[in-house]
Design an enzyme around this catalytic site. Sequence first.
Site, PDB file in Angstrom:
ATOM      1  N   ARG A  38      32.066  65.013  53.384  1.00  0.00           N
ATOM      2  CA  ARG A  38      31.601  63.958  54.277  1.00  0.00           C
ATOM      3  C   ARG A  38      30.941  64.520  55.535  1.00  0.00           C
ATOM      4  O   ARG A  38      30.250  63.806  56.234  1.00  0.00           O
ATOM      5  CB  ARG A  38      32.757  63.025  54.632  1.00  0.00           C
ATOM      6  CG  ARG A  38      34.019  63.761  54.997  1.00  0.00           C
ATOM      7  CD  ARG A  38      35.251  62.918  54.845  1.00  0.00           C
ATOM      8  NE  ARG A  38      35.572  62.204  56.071  1.00  0.00           N
ATOM      9  CZ  ARG A  38      35.942  60.946  56.099  1.00  0.00           C
ATOM     10  NH1 ARG A  38      35.995  60.248  54.992  1.00  0.00           N
ATOM     11  NH2 ARG A  38      36.242  60.368  57.232  1.00  0.00           N
ATOM     12  N   ARG A  41      23.314  70.721  58.819  1.00  0.00           N
ATOM     13  CA  ARG A  41      21.878  70.542  59.041  1.00  0.00           C
ATOM     14  C   ARG A  41      21.287  71.751  59.744  1.00  0.00           C
ATOM     15  O   ARG A  41      21.905  72.282  60.667  1.00  0.00           O
ATOM     16  CB  ARG A  41      21.602  69.329  59.937  1.00  0.00           C
ATOM     17  CG  ARG A  41      22.247  68.039  59.517  1.00  0.00           C
ATOM     18  CD  ARG A  41      21.756  66.919  60.426  1.00  0.00           C
ATOM     19  NE  ARG A  41      22.484  65.687  60.199  1.00  0.00           N
ATOM     20  CZ  ARG A  41      23.499  65.251  60.935  1.00  0.00           C
ATOM     21  NH1 ARG A  41      23.915  65.961  61.974  1.00  0.00           N
ATOM     22  NH2 ARG A  41      24.091  64.112  60.650  1.00  0.00           N
ATOM     23  N   ARG A  88      49.584  62.207  54.656  1.00  0.00           N
ATOM     24  CA  ARG A  88      49.726  62.955  55.906  1.00  0.00           C
ATOM     25  C   ARG A  88      49.924  61.948  57.025  1.00  0.00           C
ATOM     26  O   ARG A  88      49.367  60.841  57.005  1.00  0.00           O
ATOM     27  CB  ARG A  88      48.473  63.790  56.197  1.00  0.00           C
ATOM     28  CG  ARG A  88      48.325  64.984  55.326  1.00  0.00           C
ATOM     29  CD  ARG A  88      49.419  66.010  55.531  1.00  0.00           C
ATOM     30  NE  ARG A  88      49.210  66.847  56.708  1.00  0.00           N
ATOM     31  CZ  ARG A  88      50.125  67.694  57.171  1.00  0.00           C
ATOM     32  NH1 ARG A  88      51.319  67.779  56.590  1.00  0.00           N
ATOM     33  NH2 ARG A  88      49.855  68.453  58.212  1.00  0.00           N
ATOM     34  N   ARG A 100      42.753  67.890  67.575  1.00  0.00           N
ATOM     35  CA  ARG A 100      41.671  67.450  68.472  1.00  0.00           C
ATOM     36  C   ARG A 100      42.225  66.780  69.708  1.00  0.00           C
ATOM     37  O   ARG A 100      43.366  66.324  69.731  1.00  0.00           O
ATOM     38  CB  ARG A 100      40.675  66.531  67.753  1.00  0.00           C
ATOM     39  CG  ARG A 100      41.277  65.467  66.894  1.00  0.00           C
ATOM     40  CD  ARG A 100      40.204  64.801  66.025  1.00  0.00           C
ATOM     41  NE  ARG A 100      40.831  63.945  65.019  1.00  0.00           N
ATOM     42  CZ  ARG A 100      40.210  63.412  63.973  1.00  0.00           C
ATOM     43  NH1 ARG A 100      38.925  63.616  63.789  1.00  0.00           N
ATOM     44  NH2 ARG A 100      40.856  62.654  63.108  1.00  0.00           N
ATOM     45  N   GLU A 131      46.054  65.134  69.190  1.00  0.00           N
ATOM     46  CA  GLU A 131      46.399  64.642  67.854  1.00  0.00           C
ATOM     47  C   GLU A 131      47.057  65.761  67.054  1.00  0.00           C
ATOM     48  O   GLU A 131      46.423  66.775  66.767  1.00  0.00           O
ATOM     49  CB  GLU A 131      45.091  64.170  67.191  1.00  0.00           C
ATOM     50  CG  GLU A 131      45.272  63.414  65.926  1.00  0.00           C
ATOM     51  CD  GLU A 131      43.948  62.781  65.457  1.00  0.00           C
ATOM     52  OE1 GLU A 131      43.206  62.219  66.289  1.00  0.00           O
ATOM     53  OE2 GLU A 131      43.669  62.889  64.261  1.00  0.00           O
ATOM     54  N   TYR A 184      40.817  57.515  50.701  1.00  0.00           N
ATOM     55  CA  TYR A 184      40.443  57.969  52.042  1.00  0.00           C
ATOM     56  C   TYR A 184      39.193  57.193  52.478  1.00  0.00           C
ATOM     57  O   TYR A 184      38.116  57.731  52.630  1.00  0.00           O
ATOM     58  CB  TYR A 184      40.183  59.470  51.957  1.00  0.00           C
ATOM     59  CG  TYR A 184      39.919  60.218  53.248  1.00  0.00           C
ATOM     60  CD1 TYR A 184      40.043  59.632  54.497  1.00  0.00           C
ATOM     61  CD2 TYR A 184      39.550  61.556  53.194  1.00  0.00           C
ATOM     62  CE1 TYR A 184      39.802  60.353  55.645  1.00  0.00           C
ATOM     63  CE2 TYR A 184      39.298  62.293  54.332  1.00  0.00           C
ATOM     64  CZ  TYR A 184      39.423  61.683  55.566  1.00  0.00           C
ATOM     65  OH  TYR A 184      39.169  62.404  56.698  1.00  0.00           O
ATOM     66  N   ASP A 211      36.636  55.006  54.819  1.00  0.00           N
ATOM     67  CA  ASP A 211      36.204  54.768  56.194  1.00  0.00           C
ATOM     68  C   ASP A 211      36.192  53.253  56.420  1.00  0.00           C
ATOM     69  O   ASP A 211      36.242  52.476  55.468  1.00  0.00           O
ATOM     70  CB  ASP A 211      34.783  55.302  56.405  1.00  0.00           C
ATOM     71  CG  ASP A 211      34.760  56.806  56.548  1.00  0.00           C
ATOM     72  OD1 ASP A 211      35.797  57.381  56.910  1.00  0.00           O
ATOM     73  OD2 ASP A 211      33.697  57.402  56.300  1.00  0.00           O
TER      74      ASP A 211
HETATM   75  N1  UDP Z   1      37.083  69.562  59.147  1.00  0.00           N
HETATM   76  C1  UDP Z   1      37.241  70.878  59.559  1.00  0.00           C
HETATM   77  N2  UDP Z   1      36.973  71.208  60.857  1.00  0.00           N
HETATM   78  C2  UDP Z   1      36.554  70.316  61.769  1.00  0.00           C
HETATM   79  C3  UDP Z   1      36.380  68.982  61.372  1.00  0.00           C
HETATM   80  C4  UDP Z   1      36.659  68.625  60.059  1.00  0.00           C
HETATM   81  O1  UDP Z   1      37.638  71.719  58.770  1.00  0.00           O
HETATM   82  O2  UDP Z   1      36.334  70.692  62.928  1.00  0.00           O
HETATM   83  C5  UDP Z   1      37.374  69.221  57.744  1.00  0.00           C
HETATM   84  C6  UDP Z   1      38.863  68.868  57.581  1.00  0.00           C
HETATM   85  O3  UDP Z   1      39.291  69.293  56.298  1.00  0.00           O
HETATM   86  C7  UDP Z   1      38.836  67.369  57.659  1.00  0.00           C
HETATM   87  C8  UDP Z   1      37.537  67.029  56.939  1.00  0.00           C
HETATM   88  O4  UDP Z   1      36.643  68.086  57.319  1.00  0.00           O
HETATM   89  O5  UDP Z   1      39.949  66.784  57.056  1.00  0.00           O
HETATM   90  C9  UDP Z   1      36.941  65.680  57.274  1.00  0.00           C
HETATM   91  O6  UDP Z   1      36.774  65.596  58.677  1.00  0.00           O
HETATM   92  P1  UDP Z   1      36.641  64.206  59.441  1.00  0.00           P
HETATM   93  O7  UDP Z   1      36.331  64.493  60.856  1.00  0.00           O
HETATM   94  O8  UDP Z   1      35.714  63.325  58.687  1.00  0.00           O
HETATM   95  O9  UDP Z   1      38.142  63.660  59.319  1.00  0.00           O
HETATM   96  P2  UDP Z   1      38.842  62.367  59.974  1.00  0.00           P
HETATM   97  O10 UDP Z   1      38.096  62.032  61.235  1.00  0.00           O
HETATM   98  O11 UDP Z   1      38.793  61.283  58.933  1.00  0.00           O
HETATM   99  O12 UDP Z   1      40.223  62.852  60.222  1.00  0.00           O
END
Ligand code: UDP
Length: 365
Positions: A169, A173, A246, A277, A298, A347, A349
């Site tokens: 997802r 780029r 999770r 994050r 988080e 999963y 959105d």
């Molecule tokens: N991911 C990562 N590093 C990052 C951000 C995302 O490895 O800095 C990977 C991680 O496995 C994560 C997935 O990409 O579960 C999808 O990220 P997304 O930000 O879409 O997750 P969400 O916001 O749904 O938790």
Amino acid sequence: MRTLVVGAGLYGAVCAQELRRRGHAVRVIEKRDHIGGNVFTRWVPEVGTHEHVYGAHIFHTSSDRIWEYVNRFTRFNHYTNRVKVRHGDRLYSFPVNLFTVYQVFGVADPEAARAAIEADRVPCEAPRNMEEHCLSVIGRELYLLFIEGYTQKQWGRHPRELPADIVKRLPVRLTFDDNYFDDRYQGIPVGGYTAMVEAMLDGVDVSLGVDFLAERERWEAGHDLVVYTGAIDAYFGHALGHLAYRSLRFERELLPVPDFQGGAVVNYTEAHVPFTRILEHKHFDLNLRSPATLITREYPKAWTPGDIEYYPVNDETSRAIYRRYAEAADGLARRVHFGGRLGQYRYYDMHQVIGAALAFVERLG
Ligand code: UDP
């Protein structure tokens, strides 16, 4: 038709609104003491901002239909998700784009950037897991900087043991476009998500603090159709096994500074930093006027009974268990429909949840 919707999150709210419009007598019951499920936001007067209480929610879609649909219930601001990554004492542009490659490899020419990644790639014809996929797409250096540690924290297992879909997802780029999403439309509801869901539930009878599973038989006997948006394994009393989820723990902090980190989301990708994050909520609202700010750290964690299920862990074992639950759901004598992230163990959105809810209502006729 007497219809009961179990759960006042997005799936439940859209179904309630649409079924009511089609003449159903709809009642919504919700276990928590508020509507909105995990998109719930609340107003924090000390900061003059909405708090994303269960984590960041950024609405994005490329579907005209879904965009027009949600705009019936709220206006959206022009927030665009531009995440930064903190690794050690360095800050990186993310998701991987030309500026990231410049920061890591020192080249900014698109062709030179392509060559830098190419030299670091570990080609793989048919990647069997997330690690193989990432190594073959972005190479070792970027994988180690951005993916391995974060993913291990987020999912509690190594990318080698996870499907590649989870990370597909994220865009990669070789331009300076650092938008987290490729979608045509993006934003945050002006007034918060709770007000949006409230508008969806306008005119619907909603009862909060009601645990459906505690009196399932009674609720089902009193209705012709049940739309259940809770966890499907919980509905069946975990008779066919536990699905893996999770969960998350949030640590919020009010700070006496006008701006803590300059943007809404900074990812901490090192394995030894316990959180994934930091959110700074006022940036979602595009409102920096207050001299104070609210941040949330988080922390991912294993799900244990009683915790909120945030993410379905779509590993082989859970997928197999889910298929058995889905069969059991099809075999139910009563009309019970399972929907949403937990009902369908997907999963999703937000825009996908809304799309799925609208499709379900249409199928009903
Ligand atoms: N991911 C990562 N590093 C990052 C951000 C995302 O490895 O800095 C990977 C991680 O496995 C994560 C997935 O990409 O579960 C999808 O990220 P997304 O930000 O879409 O997750 P969400 O916001 O749904 O938790």
